[in-house]
Each structure stands twice: as structure tokens, then as C-alpha cells.
Design a protein around this motif. Structure first.
Motif, PDB file in Angstrom:
ATOM      1  N   ARG A   1       0.835  -1.195   0.000  1.00  0.00           N
ATOM      2  CA  ARG A   1       0.000   0.000   0.000  1.00  0.00           C
ATOM      3  C   ARG A   1       0.876   1.253   0.000  1.00  0.00           C
ATOM      4  O   ARG A   1       1.981   1.258   0.530  1.00  0.00           O
ATOM      5  CB  ARG A   1      -0.888   0.038   1.248  1.00  0.00           C
ATOM      6  N   ASP A   2       0.352   2.318  -0.591  1.00  0.00           N
ATOM      7  CA  ASP A   2       0.973   3.644  -0.510  1.00  0.00           C
ATOM      8  C   ASP A   2       2.456   3.616  -0.874  1.00  0.00           C
ATOM      9  O   ASP A   2       3.302   4.186  -0.178  1.00  0.00           O
ATOM     10  CB  ASP A   2       0.800   4.225   0.905  1.00  0.00           C
ATOM     11  N   ASN A   3       2.788   2.944  -1.966  1.00  0.00           N
ATOM     12  CA  ASN A   3       4.195   2.851  -2.379  1.00  0.00           C
ATOM     13  C   ASN A   3       4.435   3.520  -3.729  1.00  0.00           C
ATOM     14  O   ASN A   3       5.282   3.093  -4.509  1.00  0.00           O
ATOM     15  CB  ASN A   3       4.644   1.389  -2.429  1.00  0.00           C
ATOM     16  N   GLU A   4       3.677   4.590  -4.016  1.00  0.00           N
ATOM     17  CA  GLU A   4       3.795   5.248  -5.322  1.00  0.00           C
ATOM     18  C   GLU A   4       5.201   5.786  -5.569  1.00  0.00           C
ATOM     19  O   GLU A   4       5.739   5.654  -6.671  1.00  0.00           O
ATOM     20  CB  GLU A   4       2.772   6.393  -5.439  1.00  0.00           C
TER      21      GLU A   4
ATOM     22  N   LEU B   1       7.528   2.982  -6.470  1.00  0.00           N
ATOM     23  CA  LEU B   1       7.280   2.488  -7.825  1.00  0.00           C
ATOM     24  C   LEU B   1       7.861   3.439  -8.865  1.00  0.00           C
ATOM     25  O   LEU B   1       8.430   2.999  -9.874  1.00  0.00           O
ATOM     26  CB  LEU B   1       5.777   2.309  -8.046  1.00  0.00           C
ATOM     27  N   ARG B   2       7.727   4.751  -8.629  1.00  0.00           N
ATOM     28  CA  ARG B   2       8.307   5.723  -9.567  1.00  0.00           C
ATOM     29  C   ARG B   2       9.819   5.558  -9.638  1.00  0.00           C
ATOM     30  O   ARG B   2      10.414   5.614 -10.721  1.00  0.00           O
ATOM     31  CB  ARG B   2       7.956   7.149  -9.139  1.00  0.00           C
ATOM     32  N   GLN B   3      10.449   5.378  -8.489  1.00  0.00           N
ATOM     33  CA  GLN B   3      11.899   5.203  -8.465  1.00  0.00           C
ATOM     34  C   GLN B   3      12.317   3.957  -9.236  1.00  0.00           C
ATOM     35  O   GLN B   3      13.312   3.970  -9.971  1.00  0.00           O
ATOM     36  CB  GLN B   3      12.383   5.119  -7.018  1.00  0.00           C
ATOM     37  N   LYS B   4      11.545   2.890  -9.102  1.00  0.00           N
ATOM     38  CA  LYS B   4      11.886   1.660  -9.816  1.00  0.00           C
ATOM     39  C   LYS B   4      11.666   1.814 -11.318  1.00  0.00           C
ATOM     40  O   LYS B   4      12.449   1.289 -12.124  1.00  0.00           O
ATOM     41  CB  LYS B   4      11.075   0.496  -9.249  1.00  0.00           C
TER      42      LYS B   4
END
Length: 575
Positions: free
Chosen positions: A284-287, A290-293
Motif C-alpha cells: 500500500r501507498d508505495n507510489e 514504484l516511480r523510483q523503480k
């Protein structure tokens, strides 16, 4: 009629009790599995009995942050321990997808990218799932040989009985691969042997340097090459509303639109072969993560190979994949802290000199005088210290607003789908530089504005929203080259503080003569202007002699030099 209803109610009650019992056994097995993986950050599954689905595990959109474990198609066993063993085995496999392979979104994306070199994007997850299943189960077999073989045989018997002793060639391939990798017999006859040629090719790839995880991408590409024929024969892309043939089912294609039809027995062995599983999809709440990856994945991936694997792996969450790609290419090119040197607050002794009559008596250093001579003679042996202002200190300086003025005329070529920087053109390099400067400003909380110019000025007003600025940078025009000086002045006037202006162009600007006065005025008002001219070997000093003391111009003979030059200028002004 009443008797019939009572029987129906009794059966329904018995079924509910049976499901409740099986659920409790599945929970015991799941807890046992998590203990053996040292309690990874996975929630307990959502246990269901969905008799319309063949999958054992999947991610339900209604329970996005947890795995759904469907117990409806569990084989029948005699005692509770067999149920626990069965659920333990399949849970070990499922958890391994989130802890071993693909593990997280970026590894998933890299493996999908490797598979897409050999098969189309809709079939790439099939290759990754087959590779992951075989790697996982080989590891598990080495640790739990009896359990894994027992579960494989039970699953084989269950699928055979459910499908009237008929298996698809794809399912035969998987069971035969397990027999070969484990050196065991799962089928009581030689009905799986027809897959030997293909199985040998695939498992030879997987088992070579088995523990070297750095070779996963290379191996996935080779496995995709070997499996592409079987996959094309087994899986079919169909349109909406198409009914499946008998013994087949369909699932949503991972690409855009449509569904994929395939034999139903595959679901009973490997769940949905089109589903991409990784731990990032359960967080949850890992936007930001995810953008960094996604940005990390972009650094080593041509744009033509970026969007599909990043999207399927779930790490591409922003609406514009091209912006994410450029953000990744520009990431960490600029890392700057802003300081201003302040004068020191005290006097520091430097060296002794002669103390003379008339100097303040408190400046006389008796010790230094005696060290110089045991006889104190004024004006000759007397000494005092020479002092100077102590060293200054660095104080963080306020960051100026950043205005990027980018030339997108036709002479600034752009082909971002090319595989080389040279082929991508001058505008590509300018964009990487612009994105690097923009995202430095983002990290420092500074406001920024963009003027994308050709025949007209496309303006992003002062903002803290980098996506708006990115959108303006990416709107290539391809027309003439007219520097919009009025728009440039207007943006500086709107700024809340002094502005650092980057002008990135190929020196083909039609109206430089009329722009000089305006640029001088901006410099006199405290704005810093830096011009980067692509393709020029020198700056014509006679033409700009009244500007060179106020405005910095850089000729860019080699387009590859632009990025470093921009970075140096940012550091120069911001440090």
C-alpha cells in the motif's frame, strides 16, 4: 417437496462446515509457510471457495493488497495432515514468487523485457511464469523432496481425473520438466515423453549456473526462444465476446484489449499464466517507490522496450511513459547544495613582526620577544602578532527560480525510439539535460517554468508540479527558430525571486539581434542567463561583445557535451 428442501439445506450446511474446516487447515499451512520464510511482509490470504475459477492463487481487484487463495478445487484427502501438507506445498510455491522470483517490480520488468525479445508482449508473462515456476520448484525440491514429489503426483492425478485423462501439450511439458529436473516419475506411464526434446532444451538453460541470478534475464530470453512455438500453438488472442472452445478458458490479455484463450488444465497446474506477480503489487501507498523503480528501469532500457514491461510489472504508474523514461535517463545527473560564503567572525594570528614604540602596549608579545632575544630592545627585538580576519563559513543560499527555454525547431532533430543517442537526435540530448535541471529544482523545492519555442512559445507557467513542466518539454514543434523574448521577460517578471535562465538552442535563432538588448536588461536586473548553442564551434565575440560580461554563452561542438555542460552551469550558479 418439503423433504427435498430439507435435504438441500442439510447438504448446504454440510458443505459450509466442510469449507470452514478446509479453511482452518489452509490457515495452519499458510502460517507454517511464513515461519519457514522468516515471516515476510505478506498478509494472510483472502480464503475463498469460488467454484467458477480454476486458479488456486490470484490477486482479486476487490482485495488488491492481499493474495486470494481459492480452495474450491482442492483434491480430496483422507485426513487433515494431508490437507495441511498440500496447502503447505502450494503456499511455499506462491510465497516464493514474492520472495525469490520475480520478487519485486523492477526484476519482473527486466524479465518481461527479456522475454519480449522473443515473444510478443501478451505472451511474455507466460515465459516469465514458467521460468519462475521451474526455478522455484527446483529450489523447493532440494529442500523438501518428499513433500514436493507427493504434491506433484496428487496434482497430476487430480488434473487427469478432472479432464478425462487428457492433458494439453503445455501441461505435459510442465509435468515432464519436473520429472527431468527432479529425476523422478510423476506420470505412471510414458505419456509425457513426447515433450522430451523441448524439455531438455529448456531445463538445460535453467540448470546451467543455476545459482547465478545475474543470468536470469539471459536465460528468460533463451527459454522464450525455445517455448515460442509451443506458446503460439497453445495461447490465442481473441476479441471481446468470443466464446471459448470446449476445455478452454480465457483471461484478460496483459497488453491493451482483448483476451487470451488457452486450455483450462493449465490453470489447475500453474494458476493464471498471464498474471504478473511481484511483491510491489501487494504494498500500500508505495507510489514513490514504484516511480523510483520505473526510473531505474528506464536508465538501461530503450524507449521502444520500456512501456510494456514496466506497465505489466506494475511500476509504471504515471500517465506518460515517455516522461517517466526521460526522468529515469536524467536521474542523479545533478546533485547540488547551495551555499554562500560569509566572512569570519574573529582575528587569527598569522606571523610575528616587530613591535615599535607607538604601537599599543597590549599588542606587545613578551614571550615572542624573549624567544627572539633575551635582551629586549624596543623597535629591534620586540615582537607582536600580525592578525587577519578568520576563515569564513558556508551558509545555505536561497535557490533562484529556474526558467528552461528550450528550442524545439526542426533543426533540433528528435527520434526517441532510436536505440542510440546519436540516432535520437539533438532534441533528445537537450531533453535529458532539461529533465536533469528540472528535477534538481524539484528536489530543492524551487519553482520552475518552461518555454518551449519554435514558431510559437509553448509556456508552462511558474509551478511546483513537475508533470506540467515535463508535458511542455515533451511537446516538440519542429518549426522555425524565433526566440520569444517577450515571453521570456514576462516569465521573469512573474517570478517571485531572481531567475536562472537556461537557453538551449542550435544557434539558428533568427532574431538574435533584437534579443540582445532584452537579455542585457534581464542580466542587469540580477537574472543569470546561460546560453547553450548546439553545433557552433565558437561564439562570434564581435556580435555579442556588449553581452559577454553579463551573459554566459557556450558553443557546443559535440552534442554529447551538452549534458555535462548544463550540469556544470547549474553547479556554478547554485554553488
Amino acid at each position: 417437496m418439503v423433504v427435498s428442501q430439507k435435504k438441500h439445506t442439510k447438504k448446504k450446511k454440510e458443505l459450509a462446515q466442510s469449507e470452514e474446516k478446509i479453511t482452518e487447515l489452509a490457515k495452519i499451512a499458510w502460517a507454517k509457510t511464513l515461519k519457514e520464510f522468516y515471516y515476510p511482509p505478506l498478509n494472510e490470504p483472502n480464503f475463498v471457495f469460488d467454484y467458477t475459477q480454476k486458479e488456486g492463487f490470484y490477486i482479486d481487484p476487490d482485495h488488491k493488497w492481499q493474495i486470494t487463495m481459492n480452495l474450491a478445487n482442492t483434491p480430496l484427502f483422507r485426513d487433515d495432515n494431508e490437507y495441511i501438507d498440500y496447502f503447505h506445498s502450494i503456499s511455499l510455491h506462491e510465497v516464493s514468487h514474492y520472495q525469490i522470483i520475480p520478487y519485486d517490480g523492477i526484476i519482473n520488468a527486466k524479465l518481461l523485457k527479456a522475454a519480449m525479445k522473443r515473444v510478443n508482449q501478451n505472451f511474455a508473462p507466460i515465459v516469465v511464469n514458467v521460468f519462475g515456476d521451474l526455478v522455484i520448484d527446483f529450489k523447493l525440491f532440494k529442500k523438501y523432496p518428499d513433500l514436493m514429489l507427493w504434491e506433484a503426483k496428487k496434482t497430476y492425478e487430480f488434473i487427469m481425473s478432472s479432464n478425462k485423462n487428457q492433458l494439453s501439450r503445455f501441461t505435459k511439458f510442465l509435468f515432464r520438466a519436473y520429472e527431468k529436473m527432479w529425476d523422478v516419475e510423476i506420470s505412471p506411464d510414458n505419456s509425457l515423453n513426447e515433450m522430451d526434446t523441448l524439455v531438455n532444451k529448456v531445463i538445460n538453460v535453467i540448470l546451467k549456473d543455476f545459482e547465478d541470478e545475474t543470468k536470469w534475464e539471459e536465460k528468460v530470453s533463451k527459454v522464450a526462444y525455445h517455448l515460442r512455438g509451443l506458446i503460439n500453438d497453445t495461447f490465442t488472442l481473441i476479441g471481446p465476446g468470443v466464446r471459448c472452445d470446449k476445455g478452454k478458458t480465457k483471461r484478460k490479455a496483459p497488453g491493451k484489449g482483448g483476451s487470451i484463450e488457452f486450455p483450462e488444465d493449465i490453470l489447475e497446474l500453474m494458476d493464471n499464466p498471464l498474471e504478473n506477480k511481484n511483491s510491489d503489487k501487494l504494498k500500500r501507498d508505495n507510489e514513490d517507490e514504484l516511480r523510483q523503480k520505473a526510473e531505474e528501469f528506464a536508465k538501461e532500457t530503450p524507449y521502444s522496450e520500456f512501456g510494456a514491461p514496466a506497465g505489466q510489472a506494475g511500476i509504471l504508474i504515471d500517465g506518460n511513459p515517455l516522461a517517466t523514461w526521460y526522468r529515469g535517463l536524467a536521474k542523479n545527473l545533478i546533485e547540488i547544495r547551495i551555499f554562500e560564503e560569509k566572512l569570519g567572525g574573529g582575528q587569527v594570528p598569522i606571523c610575528p613582526e616587530v613591535w615599535k614604540i607607538g604601537d599599543p602596549i597590549e599588542e606587545l608579545d613578551v614571550v615572542q620577544s624573549l624567544l627572539n632575544s633575551p635582551v629586549i630592545i624596543p623597535n629591534i627585538t620586540t615582537r607582536k602578532w600580525v592578525f587577519k580576519e578568520g576563515p569564513g563559513h558556508l551558509e545555505e543560499k536561497q535557490i533562484p527560480d529556474l526558467l528552461i527555454v528550450l528550442d524545439s525547431s526542426g533543426s533540433m532533430g528528435w527520434n526517441y525510439t532510436a536505440n542510440t543517442n546519436k540516432g535520437r537526435g539533438e532534441y533528445h540530448t537537450a531533453l535529458v539535460a532539461s529533465f536533469a535541471a528540472l528535477h534538481f529544482a524539484v528536489t530543492k523545492g524551487v519553482k520552475f517554468s518552461v518555454i518551449n519555442f519554435s514558431n510559437r512559445a509553448d509556456i508552462c507557467q511558474w509551478t511546483n508540479d513537475y508533470q506540467k513542466a515535463e508535458g511542455t518539454l515533451l511537446r516538440y514543434q519542429g518549426g522555425g527558430t524565433v526566440l520569444p523574448t517577450k515571453a521570456l521577460i514576462a516569465q521573469c517578471d512573474k517570478a517571485e525571486k531572481k531567475v536562472l535562465i537556461f537557453i538551449i538552442t542550435d544557434f539558428g535563432i533568427y532574431n538574435w539581434g533584437g534579443a540582445k538588448k532584452n537579455m542585457n536588461n534581464l542580466a542587469n536586473n540580477g537574472h543569470n542567463i546561460v546560453g547553450f548553442f548546439i553545433g557552433a564551434s565558437t561564439i562570434p565575440k564581435n556580435r555579442f561583445k556588449d553581452m559577454l560580461d553579463k551573459v554566459t554563452f557556450y558553443p557546443i561542438k559535440n552534442i554529447k557535451d551538452l549534458i555535462n555542460l548544463v550540469i556544470e552551469e547549474v553547479k556554478k550558479y547554485y554553488l
